[in-house]
Design a protein around this motif. Structure first.
Motif, PDB file in Angstrom:
ATOM      1  N   PRO A  25      30.164 -14.396 -46.373  1.00 49.94           N
ATOM      2  CA  PRO A  25      31.085 -13.778 -45.406  1.00 49.94           C
ATOM      3  C   PRO A  25      31.484 -14.721 -44.278  1.00 49.94           C
ATOM      4  N   VAL A  26      32.699 -14.557 -43.830  1.00 48.66           N
ATOM      5  CA  VAL A  26      33.206 -15.328 -42.703  1.00 48.66           C
ATOM      6  C   VAL A  26      33.249 -14.416 -41.484  1.00 48.66           C
ATOM      7  N   PRO A  27      32.828 -14.883 -40.310  1.00 51.36           N
ATOM      8  CA  PRO A  27      32.899 -14.036 -39.113  1.00 51.36           C
ATOM      9  C   PRO A  27      34.344 -13.779 -38.700  1.00 51.36           C
ATOM     10  N   LEU A  28      34.651 -12.537 -38.374  1.00 52.73           N
ATOM     11  CA  LEU A  28      35.945 -12.176 -37.801  1.00 52.73           C
ATOM     12  C   LEU A  28      35.686 -11.721 -36.374  1.00 52.73           C
ATOM     13  N   TYR A  29      36.241 -12.453 -35.420  1.00 52.52           N
ATOM     14  CA  TYR A  29      35.963 -12.192 -34.017  1.00 52.52           C
ATOM     15  C   TYR A  29      37.003 -11.249 -33.432  1.00 52.52           C
ATOM     16  N   GLY A  30      36.528 -10.201 -32.762  1.00 57.56           N
ATOM     17  CA  GLY A  30      37.437  -9.219 -32.215  1.00 57.56           C
ATOM     18  C   GLY A  30      37.895  -8.241 -33.279  1.00 57.56           C
ATOM     19  N   ASP A  31      39.078  -7.661 -33.063  1.00 47.56           N
ATOM     20  CA  ASP A  31      39.576  -6.636 -33.988  1.00 47.56           C
ATOM     21  C   ASP A  31      40.489  -7.191 -35.077  1.00 47.56           C
ATOM     22  N   GLY A  32      40.689  -8.505 -35.093  1.00 46.85           N
ATOM     23  CA  GLY A  32      41.540  -9.096 -36.130  1.00 46.85           C
ATOM     24  C   GLY A  32      43.014  -9.052 -35.811  1.00 46.85           C
ATOM     25  N   GLN A  33      43.382  -8.481 -34.664  1.00 45.16           N
ATOM     26  CA  GLN A  33      44.796  -8.395 -34.295  1.00 45.16           C
ATOM     27  C   GLN A  33      45.282  -9.651 -33.587  1.00 45.16           C
ATOM     28  N   GLN A  34      44.360 -10.530 -33.174  1.00 50.70           N
ATOM     29  CA  GLN A  34      44.792 -11.765 -32.534  1.00 50.70           C
ATOM     30  C   GLN A  34      45.628 -12.581 -33.519  1.00 50.70           C
ATOM     31  N   SER A  35      46.710 -13.155 -33.052  1.00 53.66           N
ATOM     32  CA  SER A  35      47.664 -13.807 -33.953  1.00 53.66           C
ATOM     33  C   SER A  35      47.853 -15.268 -33.585  1.00 53.66           C
ATOM     34  N   ARG A  36      48.226 -16.046 -34.588  1.00 51.17           N
ATOM     35  CA  ARG A  36      48.465 -17.471 -34.414  1.00 51.17           C
ATOM     36  C   ARG A  36      49.722 -17.882 -35.180  1.00 51.17           C
ATOM     37  N   GLU A  37      50.397 -18.890 -34.628  1.00 51.67           N
ATOM     38  CA  GLU A  37      51.507 -19.514 -35.340  1.00 51.67           C
ATOM     39  C   GLU A  37      50.934 -20.683 -36.129  1.00 51.67           C
ATOM     40  N   PHE A  38      50.754 -20.473 -37.427  1.00 48.28           N
ATOM     41  CA  PHE A  38      50.183 -21.495 -38.298  1.00 48.28           C
ATOM     42  C   PHE A  38      51.289 -22.441 -38.762  1.00 48.28           C
ATOM     43  N   THR A  39      51.008 -23.745 -38.710  1.00 50.57           N
ATOM     44  CA  THR A  39      51.999 -24.765 -39.029  1.00 50.57           C
ATOM     45  C   THR A  39      51.445 -25.702 -40.092  1.00 50.57           C
ATOM     46  N   TYR A  40      52.162 -25.832 -41.199  1.00 45.38           N
ATOM     47  CA  TYR A  40      51.678 -26.673 -42.293  1.00 45.38           C
ATOM     48  C   TYR A  40      51.741 -28.144 -41.892  1.00 45.38           C
ATOM     49  N   VAL A  41      50.763 -28.903 -42.338  1.00 46.84           N
ATOM     50  CA  VAL A  41      50.612 -30.279 -41.877  1.00 46.84           C
ATOM     51  C   VAL A  41      51.811 -31.155 -42.219  1.00 46.84           C
ATOM     52  N   ASP A  42      52.479 -30.920 -43.343  1.00 48.22           N
ATOM     53  CA  ASP A  42      53.659 -31.726 -43.674  1.00 48.22           C
ATOM     54  C   ASP A  42      54.772 -31.527 -42.655  1.00 48.22           C
ATOM     55  N   ASP A  43      54.916 -30.295 -42.145  1.00 45.08           N
ATOM     56  CA  ASP A  43      55.915 -30.045 -41.107  1.00 45.08           C
ATOM     57  C   ASP A  43      55.531 -30.744 -39.809  1.00 45.08           C
ATOM     58  N   ILE A  44      54.250 -30.736 -39.488  1.00 44.15           N
ATOM     59  CA  ILE A  44      53.760 -31.441 -38.304  1.00 44.15           C
ATOM     60  C   ILE A  44      54.083 -32.933 -38.406  1.00 44.15           C
ATOM     61  N   VAL A  45      53.826 -33.514 -39.554  1.00 46.87           N
ATOM     62  CA  VAL A  45      54.086 -34.945 -39.758  1.00 46.87           C
ATOM     63  C   VAL A  45      55.574 -35.242 -39.621  1.00 46.87           C
ATOM     64  N   ALA A  46      56.413 -34.398 -40.205  1.00 43.42           N
ATOM     65  CA  ALA A  46      57.860 -34.616 -40.124  1.00 43.42           C
ATOM     66  C   ALA A  46      58.329 -34.601 -38.672  1.00 43.42           C
ATOM     67  N   ALA A  47      57.822 -33.655 -37.878  1.00 44.82           N
ATOM     68  CA  ALA A  47      58.203 -33.583 -36.470  1.00 44.82           C
ATOM     69  C   ALA A  47      57.693 -34.793 -35.696  1.00 44.82           C
ATOM     70  N   THR A  48      56.495 -35.253 -36.042  1.00 46.22           N
ATOM     71  CA  THR A  48      55.908 -36.386 -35.345  1.00 46.22           C
ATOM     72  C   THR A  48      56.692 -37.663 -35.619  1.00 46.22           C
ATOM     73  N   LEU A  49      57.107 -37.865 -36.844  1.00 52.47           N
ATOM     74  CA  LEU A  49      57.949 -39.007 -37.176  1.00 52.47           C
ATOM     75  C   LEU A  49      59.286 -38.929 -36.448  1.00 52.47           C
ATOM     76  N   ALA A  50      59.842 -37.726 -36.380  1.00 46.71           N
ATOM     77  CA  ALA A  50      61.127 -37.557 -35.697  1.00 46.71           C
ATOM     78  C   ALA A  50      61.002 -37.861 -34.210  1.00 46.71           C
ATOM     79  N   ALA A  51      59.854 -37.527 -33.625  1.00 45.33           N
ATOM     80  CA  ALA A  51      59.650 -37.800 -32.194  1.00 45.33           C
ATOM     81  C   ALA A  51      59.667 -39.292 -31.911  1.00 45.33           C
ATOM     82  N   ALA A  52      59.221 -40.087 -32.872  1.00 45.42           N
ATOM     83  CA  ALA A  52      59.234 -41.543 -32.690  1.00 45.42           C
ATOM     84  C   ALA A  52      60.638 -42.108 -32.758  1.00 45.42           C
TER      85      ALA A  52
END
Length: 341
Positions: free
Chosen positions: A213-240
């Motif tokens: 089992p994995v611990p779930l902290y709180g009620d599970g309603q907390q939300s995150r904007e998940f970003t795939y690593v390939d998109d992160i890399v593309a943005a990082t290259l563009a910033a350069a």
């Protein structure tokens, strides 16, 4: 999306043996760029560093250097970045929970002192641009999509160190005698192959695969904007590659939507056809209720739009995980909990 011109060789990547740093290094090498990779971990002694850079280390355009930016001699750092056109600064100690305890000194040294040392070296070497990997943790609690002009109230020492690194970058970029411009990218919860084993998606997938089992902290309603690593890399290259006089810019990089932990668990269950085993735990200090990125500036400055949807990205990460020969022996030290950043 704009990519880094090959004429910008050589470039420096700090934190190159890490999750995001190794993906960025691979992408740069695929462009034919000469990469000077810096990390305080040894690719000979650290199994995670060796795994992450396994392909890159065979590329003749890679020069790997084990060095600690915060403690090593400054003249050595000057020598490493001499002639670099771009420095990608990804070296940092990540994670919210550990930043509260006795490890804070390491956070302060690695995230703040190291950044100051690197900025000073970049100015001496007249590096035209530094791209800083920052975090959505600088925002703290929010009531809607975060814009770069929003007030910043980090809720953890980790977030405070990332914000301090940003402020150092802005201060240096504002100096009248500097030739180094800065683009600080606020990454929103990055996932994908090589993700740290203590982060949410890795832990949830590991729970499905192992039955533990994995611990779930709180009620599970907390939300995150998940970003795939390939998109992160593309943005990082563009910033350069942002043309013209930049000075200093801060830019959100997100995945395009925010989902709750319960929704994430449901998606993992649908992909795997298995129920995710859970244990319910109390909320933790430093966790915010939600993160969500306003990507208006990223669209305008970087030409950025996230391309990988969450379901597809999780499937790719799962495929990578099941192909690992011995996940336990190569996983990074885990604090036994889901990390939400």
């Amino acid at each position: 999306m704009t990519t880094t011109p090959l004429t910008l060789s050589p470039v420096v990547v700090t934190g190159a043996a890490g999750f995001i740093g190794s993906h960025l290094t691979d992408a740069l090498l695929a462009h034919g760029t000469e990469v000077i990779a810096i990390d305080r971990r040894s690719v000979h002694k650290d199994p995670v560093a060796a795994r992450n850079l396994a392909d890159a280390l065979t590329n003749p355009n890679l020069a790997f250097h084990q060095a600690d930016l915060a403690t090593d001699e400054l003249d050595e750092l000057d020598e490493l970045i001499s002639g670099a056109r771009i420095v990608f600064h990804l070296a940092a100690v990540p994670g919210v929970r550990d930043s509260w305890d006795e490890r804070f000194r390491d956070y302060a040294a690695s995230n703040v002192v190291a950044t100051q040392c690197l900025l000073t070296a970049c100015e001496r070497a007249q590096v035209p641009r530094l791209v800083l990997a920052s975090s959505s943790s600088v925002y703290g609690q929010t009531s809607g999509p975060s814009t770069e002009s929003d007030p910043t109230y980090p809720m953890s020492p980790y977030g405070a160190t990332k914000l301090a690194a940003e402020h150092l970058c802005m201060a240096h970029a504002a100096r009248p005698d500097t030739s180094t411009s800065v683009v600080a990218l606020r990454y929103f919860t990055v996932y994908g192959p090589r993700q740290r084993s203590d982060m949410a998606i890795s832990r949830v997938l590991a729970a499905v695969l192992s039955g533990v089992p994995v611990p779930l902290y709180g009620d599970g309603q907390q939300s995150r904007e998940f970003t795939y690593v390939d998109d992160i890399v593309a943005a990082t290259l563009a910033a350069a590659a942002i043309p013209g006089e930049v000075g200093a810019e801060t830019v959100n990089v997100g995945g395009g939507s925010s989902v709750s932990m319960l929704e994430l668990i449901s998606v993992v269950g649908q992909i795997t056809g298995r129920k995710v085993p859970l244990t319910m735990e109390a909320p933790r200090a430093g966790d915010v209720e939600a993160t969500r990125a306003d990507l208006t500036r990223a669209h305008a400055l970087l030409g950025y739009s996230p391309r990988v949807e969450l379901r597809d990205g999780i499937a790719r990460q799962l495929d990578w995980m099941v192909k690992q020969p011995s996940p336990q022996s190569i996983s990074e030290p885990s604090v036994g909990e889901v990390v939400l950043r």
